[in-house]
Design an enzyme around this catalytic site. Sequence first.
Site, mmCIF file in Angstrom:
data_model
loop_
_atom_site.group_PDB
_atom_site.id
_atom_site.type_symbol
_atom_site.label_atom_id
_atom_site.label_comp_id
_atom_site.label_asym_id
_atom_site.label_seq_id
_atom_site.Cartn_x
_atom_site.Cartn_y
_atom_site.Cartn_z
ATOM 1 N N THR A 313 -16.247 29.372 5.211
ATOM 2 C CA THR A 313 -14.984 28.677 4.939
ATOM 3 C C THR A 313 -15.006 28.068 3.544
ATOM 4 O OG1 THR A 313 -14.689 28.161 7.286
ATOM 5 C CG2 THR A 313 -13.424 26.856 5.708
ATOM 6 N N TRP A 316 -14.741 30.858 1.034
ATOM 7 C CA TRP A 316 -13.400 31.447 1.033
ATOM 8 C C TRP A 316 -12.488 30.695 0.058
ATOM 9 C CZ3 TRP A 316 -8.348 30.051 1.977
ATOM 10 C CH2 TRP A 316 -7.445 31.098 2.183
ATOM 11 N N HIS A 317 -12.688 29.381 -0.051
ATOM 12 C CA HIS A 317 -11.829 28.585 -0.925
ATOM 13 C C HIS A 317 -12.181 28.755 -2.398
ATOM 14 C CE1 HIS A 317 -10.746 26.556 2.856
ATOM 15 N NE2 HIS A 317 -9.668 26.172 2.215
ATOM 16 N N GLY A 318 -13.395 29.194 -2.694
ATOM 17 C CA GLY A 318 -13.745 29.389 -4.090
ATOM 18 C C GLY A 318 -15.201 29.779 -4.257
#
Length: 467
Positions: A313, A316-318
């Site tokens: 997670t 996934w954001h960066g």
Amino acid sequence: MVFSSIPFLYYFLPAVLLVYFLVPKKAKNAVLLLASLFFYGYGEPRFLLLMGLFIALGYGAAVLMEQCRERRSRKCVLVLSVLLSLGMLAWFKYAGFFADSIRKVTGLPVPVLHIALPVGISFYTFQILSYVLDVYWERFPAEKNLLRFACYVSMFPQLIAGPIVRFPEVSAQLRERETDPEQIYGGIRRFLAGLGKKVLLADQLYRLCEIFQQTEEKSLLFYWMYAAAFALYVYYDFSGYSDMAIGLGRILGFSFPENFRYPFVSRSAAEFWRRWHMTLGGWFRDYVYIPLGGSRNGKGKWLRNLLIVWILTGLWHGAAWNFVLWGLFFAGLIAAEKLWYGKYLEKIPAAAAWIYPFFFVTVSFVIFRGPSVSDVFRDVGCLFGAGGLPAATGPSVYYLRSFGGILILGLTGCTPAVKILYKKIRDRRGMGRILGAAEPVLLIAVLLLCTAYLVDGSFHPFLYFRF
């Protein structure tokens, strides 16, 4: 092209809607696909080929799996499809990050990679992966119509920032959909509410964050103002885009899933993530956490699965270590709630219980924002008095007065308070008609205020309210 821009609001969207509602039903998907391709290729047309390749791989894998009679053959197709999709995502989003990390840790002469990141690649990759996996698990048949499948992947309302839409949620609407004036008005209302969130609140909260980053006279007060402003900025920016996407979907005849449900009134970190970016959380739950075993195989494997999900997670954001730390922060918090003190949170009065997740979520977004690991530890330490910072300085008091109105609006708007108050006023005798007549005027005012700010960034009505 972004939703909160003059070209989108006054050129692209009116032209697309005009053509979309004029053409017969059979041509609507073609219009939608062409509009989506133009929207995506407006800034970087070269990435259209990449998205086309993703669409072809997802479509071909699902159709081929249905034609395979042996389970082993189906599994081979699935594995190849997943590896290709994740491999391309990893190359464009994470290759530079991993190369840089290896170079710093080992000292090896790993070349510096400068790879442009295609906009929205994480969103449409996850949509295609969920579709291929669901076909493999025989939850629904493969879509044979390539036009409909391409529309599903590339649909411009949710292409750039979600929500992550699963194929069964829109498959029937891709075949046939109806729109009526009430649905269109509801979509316009939702879109303009999201536009107001994004332009009138999120962009101004971000301005305060930029001021904090640029000033050299930091203080404890300024650090907490910055932390709260950035947490609220992320919420209003992301939920604003989700509202705009859902509203556009309604106008076009689609029903997209909700993505946010007042996360800041949660009583725990676990509940916060059931309310925040719900389509992403649901995706990781259904396609990673549960297939790994969830919480069924003992405490040790549950902790392992929780850790895997939250590292993914974060990434996934960066592609940076601060996002990994951010994911680990929430993994630790959720694990602690589950193992030790979660049952006590349920007994605390609601108003007091809200303080706990809001406090930790605010701290978490300082981790999220940190440009490097050292910056993360420095900023989090400063929140708690490290670094010998003064309690307040002249600039921090000045900016508290300047942005106090926006901070109060942001804190109030992220709770159901406004909705509850609106409902109570509406339910009074005669007020329903008055509010019904006033609502279109208010929506037009929001559009005009947003337009004024987009044309002239120095104008903003809320900045005139100073303490």
